[in-house]
Write a protein that holds these residues in place. Structure first.
Motif, PDB file in Angstrom:
ATOM      1  N   VAL A  19      25.854  37.472  49.681  1.00 33.62           N
ATOM      2  CA  VAL A  19      26.435  36.149  49.934  1.00 33.62           C
ATOM      3  C   VAL A  19      25.932  35.631  51.276  1.00 33.62           C
ATOM      4  CG1 VAL A  19      28.556  34.801  50.167  1.00 33.62           C
ATOM      5  CG2 VAL A  19      28.528  36.818  48.680  1.00 33.62           C
ATOM      6  N   TYR A  20      25.243  34.504  51.248  1.00 33.09           N
ATOM      7  CA  TYR A  20      24.759  33.867  52.473  1.00 33.09           C
ATOM      8  C   TYR A  20      25.661  32.694  52.851  1.00 33.09           C
ATOM      9  CZ  TYR A  20      20.462  36.544  51.947  1.00 33.09           C
ATOM     10  OH  TYR A  20      19.557  37.563  51.834  1.00 33.09           O
ATOM     11  N   ALA A  21      25.914  32.556  54.164  1.00 33.25           N
ATOM     12  CA  ALA A  21      26.791  31.485  54.645  1.00 33.25           C
ATOM     13  C   ALA A  21      26.061  30.632  55.684  1.00 33.25           C
ATOM     14  CB  ALA A  21      28.057  32.080  55.253  1.00 33.25           C
TER      15      ALA A  21
ATOM     16  N   LEU B  73      23.075  40.236  58.258  1.00 39.92           N
ATOM     17  CA  LEU B  73      22.575  39.205  59.174  1.00 39.92           C
ATOM     18  C   LEU B  73      23.745  38.583  59.935  1.00 39.92           C
ATOM     19  CD1 LEU B  73      20.069  37.145  56.965  1.00 39.92           C
ATOM     20  CD2 LEU B  73      19.486  38.810  58.736  1.00 39.92           C
ATOM     21  N   SER B  74      23.528  38.347  61.220  1.00 39.93           N
ATOM     22  CA  SER B  74      24.566  37.669  62.003  1.00 39.93           C
ATOM     23  C   SER B  74      23.910  37.053  63.235  1.00 39.93           C
ATOM     24  CB  SER B  74      25.649  38.655  62.443  1.00 39.93           C
ATOM     25  OG  SER B  74      25.093  39.616  63.309  1.00 39.93           O
ATOM     26  N   GLU B  75      24.674  36.209  63.922  1.00 38.68           N
ATOM     27  CA  GLU B  75      24.184  35.580  65.144  1.00 38.68           C
ATOM     28  C   GLU B  75      25.269  35.716  66.211  1.00 38.68           C
ATOM     29  OE1 GLU B  75      22.173  31.313  66.084  1.00 38.68           O
ATOM     30  OE2 GLU B  75      24.246  31.245  65.416  1.00 38.68           O
ATOM     31  N   GLY B  76      24.871  36.147  67.390  1.00 38.54           N
ATOM     32  CA  GLY B  76      25.826  36.276  68.488  1.00 38.54           C
ATOM     33  C   GLY B  76      25.689  35.125  69.469  1.00 38.54           C
ATOM     34  N   PHE B  77      26.811  34.701  70.044  1.00 39.00           N
ATOM     35  CA  PHE B  77      26.795  33.632  71.049  1.00 39.00           C
ATOM     36  C   PHE B  77      27.727  34.043  72.188  1.00 39.00           C
ATOM     37  CE2 PHE B  77      28.644  29.478  72.517  1.00 39.00           C
ATOM     38  CZ  PHE B  77      27.499  28.992  73.141  1.00 39.00           C
TER      39      PHE B  77
ATOM     40  N   ARG C 192      28.831  35.286  64.514  1.00 42.50           N
ATOM     41  CA  ARG C 192      28.791  34.502  63.273  1.00 42.50           C
ATOM     42  C   ARG C 192      28.132  35.315  62.166  1.00 42.50           C
ATOM     43  NH1 ARG C 192      25.047  30.694  60.609  1.00 42.50           N
ATOM     44  NH2 ARG C 192      23.499  30.883  62.254  1.00 42.50           N
ATOM     45  N   PRO C 193      28.911  35.787  61.197  1.00 44.78           N
ATOM     46  CA  PRO C 193      28.287  36.438  60.047  1.00 44.78           C
ATOM     47  C   PRO C 193      27.433  35.431  59.268  1.00 44.78           C
ATOM     48  CG  PRO C 193      30.638  36.958  60.148  1.00 44.78           C
ATOM     49  CD  PRO C 193      30.384  35.837  61.116  1.00 44.78           C
ATOM     50  N   ILE C 194      26.194  35.797  59.018  1.00 42.23           N
ATOM     51  CA  ILE C 194      25.316  34.954  58.190  1.00 42.23           C
ATOM     52  C   ILE C 194      25.313  35.492  56.764  1.00 42.23           C
ATOM     53  CG2 ILE C 194      22.917  34.214  57.837  1.00 42.23           C
ATOM     54  CD1 ILE C 194      22.652  34.272  60.937  1.00 42.23           C
ATOM     55  N   THR C 195      25.338  36.830  56.618  1.00 37.92           N
ATOM     56  CA  THR C 195      25.653  37.408  55.315  1.00 37.92           C
ATOM     57  C   THR C 195      27.137  37.777  55.344  1.00 37.92           C
ATOM     58  OG1 THR C 195      24.944  39.578  56.145  1.00 37.92           O
ATOM     59  CG2 THR C 195      23.371  38.367  54.769  1.00 37.92           C
ATOM     60  N   LEU C 196      27.849  37.364  54.299  1.00 39.99           N
ATOM     61  CA  LEU C 196      29.278  37.725  54.201  1.00 39.99           C
ATOM     62  C   LEU C 196      29.412  39.032  53.431  1.00 39.99           C
ATOM     63  CD1 LEU C 196      30.785  34.202  53.498  1.00 39.99           C
ATOM     64  CD2 LEU C 196      30.323  35.316  55.684  1.00 39.99           C
ATOM     65  N   TRP C 197      28.557  39.219  52.408  1.00 39.11           N
ATOM     66  CA  TRP C 197      28.338  40.551  51.852  1.00 39.11           C
ATOM     67  C   TRP C 197      26.835  40.767  51.823  1.00 39.11           C
ATOM     68  CZ3 TRP C 197      25.803  43.638  48.507  1.00 39.11           C
ATOM     69  CH2 TRP C 197      26.218  44.989  48.527  1.00 39.11           C
ATOM     70  N   PRO C 198      26.284  41.745  52.464  1.00 38.76           N
ATOM     71  CA  PRO C 198      27.011  42.723  53.275  1.00 38.76           C
ATOM     72  C   PRO C 198      27.560  42.105  54.562  1.00 38.76           C
ATOM     73  CG  PRO C 198      24.647  43.020  53.553  1.00 38.76           C
ATOM     74  CD  PRO C 198      24.819  41.978  52.486  1.00 38.76           C
ATOM     75  N   PHE C 199      28.787  42.480  54.896  1.00 38.06           N
ATOM     76  CA  PHE C 199      29.391  42.000  56.140  1.00 38.06           C
ATOM     77  C   PHE C 199      28.663  42.652  57.323  1.00 38.06           C
ATOM     78  CE2 PHE C 199      32.825  41.847  59.361  1.00 38.06           C
ATOM     79  CZ  PHE C 199      33.078  40.486  59.327  1.00 38.06           C
ATOM     80  N   PRO C 200      28.388  41.889  58.399  1.00 37.98           N
ATOM     81  CA  PRO C 200      27.612  42.443  59.521  1.00 37.98           C
ATOM     82  C   PRO C 200      28.437  43.423  60.363  1.00 37.98           C
ATOM     83  CG  PRO C 200      28.219  40.182  59.985  1.00 37.98           C
ATOM     84  CD  PRO C 200      28.668  40.452  58.573  1.00 37.98           C
ATOM     85  N   GLU C 201      28.727  44.586  59.777  1.00 31.02           N
ATOM     86  CA  GLU C 201      29.577  45.593  60.429  1.00 31.02           C
ATOM     87  C   GLU C 201      28.963  46.106  61.717  1.00 31.02           C
ATOM     88  OE1 GLU C 201      29.554  48.475  57.355  1.00 31.02           O
ATOM     89  OE2 GLU C 201      30.982  47.391  56.085  1.00 31.02           O
ATOM     90  N   LYS C 202      27.636  46.310  61.663  1.00 35.01           N
ATOM     91  CA  LYS C 202      26.986  46.922  62.839  1.00 35.01           C
ATOM     92  C   LYS C 202      27.104  45.998  64.047  1.00 35.01           C
ATOM     93  CE  LYS C 202      23.532  48.754  59.739  1.00 35.01           C
ATOM     94  NZ  LYS C 202      22.123  48.642  59.364  1.00 35.01           N
TER      95      LYS C 202
END
Lengths: 354, 179
Positions: free
Chosen positions: A138-140, A238-242, A279-289
């Motif tokens: 799932v991409y967001a 995938l995720s983005e940090g701010f 900001r999670p960019i993929t919701l599944w897989p959730f960016p756990e790391k």
């Protein structure tokens, strides 16, 4: 480099899908995703593709099953109530290992709900799209540019892992215009030796099927698929940090609400509160790391969502009680303001401050 | 002094061209490679007689594209003025089509410009371009972009099949700038 143009999110997504090699689109009109289907109806005939307005969402998803089985890049789109209708077909696609892209431009729910933007389908997308042990990527997206970019990635990953992939957007992203640079037309598409297309008796028949009457065969299939899910969880987060480097109050937000959360983080920083945003960019897989990495500085987490609290569950699963996790949300089609989120940050900061 | 950070609400009846005017402003921002967003109302309020849209022009990434406290309000009918005038931020700008608005509510702390845009459009032979006259007035008040950029933006937004509308649009823009 292509020229930047002003486009609605729905149209940019559709334009990018065509450039990603999508030649079959099946849909049924529903606000707030209708521009996507309208774009496809204009463009598909010009590129030798097929636009088909089905008699229902259920027909459309089963047409997607058929086109995907035949090896085509194909897509369907709808908004929340219509996506619920597609659930059965998506489960069948997962069971038959068929790649396809499903777009949900969310609106308020449950039932017919409202036509305004919401993020109330997070659980559905990441947990319970249909029956059986299955997931889909799932991409967001959170910009019009990402609406275009992620549909490209969605087609690639669907073919790579043989799974349906969802783009989870909302009415805000679908309706708004922003500058977008459309991706270049894709060159060669991947070979699909498993496709159920014509072969003039040159090989064994291929079958696309989700029915296994022998339980041991079904279990073996599920275990094989689970290996693919493990690979996805390992490689595709995938995720983005701010402003996360020293963040004590870590906001977690995706899609439209992440834009508002970002504004709130900027305001909180101006007040001296060490806030940051994952900001999670993929919701599944959730960016756990990526989320786990924030634990070194975080004193508390705030999941900002346009719902009653859904992704907050995934945040808690990663945090595992090591810090308080709260939810702030508006729902039913209401878009939170940065000031409302700022208030939630302030009160959480007071609660966990020395 | 030029004012470059704009959070605009444009509101009026469907058909007055508010969405188009908003697109022209956003296009000007795009041409100057700034962050822009444009968001129409598509909800129930649109079905009740007013159409509105939010436009943001900024040097920083746009957070919420939904403008709730605009620093510019462009209002082309009475319901729009009544609904949005109190949301305008202190020091903000309110542009009103005075040929469409009879009762101008009192509001301190903002600059109110009343332009009889619909009347001017009719008198000058470009009916339906009151929206562009007000866009010209917005430029005159804020200089939110280069003048040439705004002209180019209008040219970009007029569809290729309706090129005969380009000249009247540019004239309406100039007329608005002189108000």
């Amino acid at each position: 480099m292509a020229e930047k143009v002003l486009m609605k999110g729905n149209e940019a997504l559709a334009a990018a899908a065509v450039r990603a090699g999508c030649r079959f689109y099946f849909g049924y009109p529903i606000t707030p995703q209708t521009e996507l289907a309208a774009y496809m109806s204009k463009v598909m005939p010009k590129v030798g593709g097929t636009f088909l307005q089905a008699e229902s969402e259920i027909s459309a998803i089963n047409m997607l099953y058929g086109a995907a089985a035949a090896g085509a890049r194909a897509m369907t789109s709808s908004s929340s109530p219509g996506i619920s209708l597609k659930g059965e077909g998506i489960s069948y696609m997962a069971g038959a290992d068929l790649p396809g892209v499903i777009v949900n431009v969310e609106r308020g729910g449950p039932g017919l709900g409202s036509i305004q933007p919401s993020q109330q389908d997070y659980w559905q997308a990441t947990r319970a799209m249909g029956h059986g042990d299955f997931f889909m990527i799932v991409y967001a997206p959170n910009t019009v540019q990402e609406m275009a970019d992620m549909v490209f990635t969605a087609f690639e990953k669907a073919d790579e892992y043989l799974t349906p992939v969802m783009i989870l957007a909302d009415g805000l992203l679908g309706q708004m215009m922003e500058p977008v640079e459309l991706p270049d037309e894709i060159g060669e598409l991947p070979e699909k030796p498993w496709a159920t297309n014509g072969h003039k008796n040159q090989r064994e028949h291929n079958i696309a099927n989700s029915l296994y009457l022998q339980s041991d065969e079904l279990e073996a299939k599920l275990l094989e698929r689970a290996k693919r899910y493990e690979a996805i969880v390992e490689k595709e987060q995938l995720s983005e940090g701010f402003m996360l480097e020293d963040a004590e109050i870590v906001l977690v937000a995706f899609g439209a609400s992440s834009r508002i959360a970002r504004s709130a983080v900027v305001k909180a920083r101006e007040e001296g509160i060490k806030a940051g945003l994952l900001r999670p960019i993929t919701l599944w897989p959730f960016p756990e790391k990526a989320l786990a990495e924030t634990l070194s500085t975080a004193k508390a987490y705030l999941s900002v969502e346009m719902n009653m609290g859904q992704m907050v569950d995934d945040v808690r699963l990663v945090v595992e009680g090591r810090a308080p996790v709260e939810h702030f949300g508006r729902t039913g089609g209401i878009i939170p303001t940065p000031d409302e989120v700022l208030c939630a940050i302030r009160s959480l900061n007071e609660k966990v401050g020395e | 002094m030029a004012q470059r950070e704009l959070s605009i609400v444009l509101s009026g009846f469907g058909g007055q061209g508010l969405l188009f005017a908003g697109k022209v402003i956003a296009q000007a921002g795009l041409l100057e490679e700034r962050y822009v967003s444009w968001l129409p109302s598509y909800g129930p309020e649109m079905r009740g007689g007013t159409a509105s849209c939010s436009v943001v022009l900024s040097d920083d990434p746009v957070g919420s594209p939904l403008v709730t406290t605009p620093n510019v309000l462009i209002a082309m009918n009475q319901p729009s003025v009544d609904k949005f005038i109190d949301t305008v931020s202190e020091g903000g700008l309110v542009l009103v089509d005075s040929s469409m608005v009879q009762d101008m509510p009192a509001r301190d702390g903002v600059t109110i410009c009343e332009v009889p845009a619909t009347k001017l459009a009719d008198e000058n032979g470009f009916k339906t371009l009151a929206n562009i006259i007000l866009t010209g007035k917005l430029f005159a008040e804020t200089e939110f972009c280069d003048k040439q950029t705004l002209l180019d933006a209008v040219a970009k937004c007029v569809p290729p099949k309706k090129q005969e509308l380009l000249e009247p649009n540019l004239k309406a823009l100039e007329l608005g700038m002189q108000q």
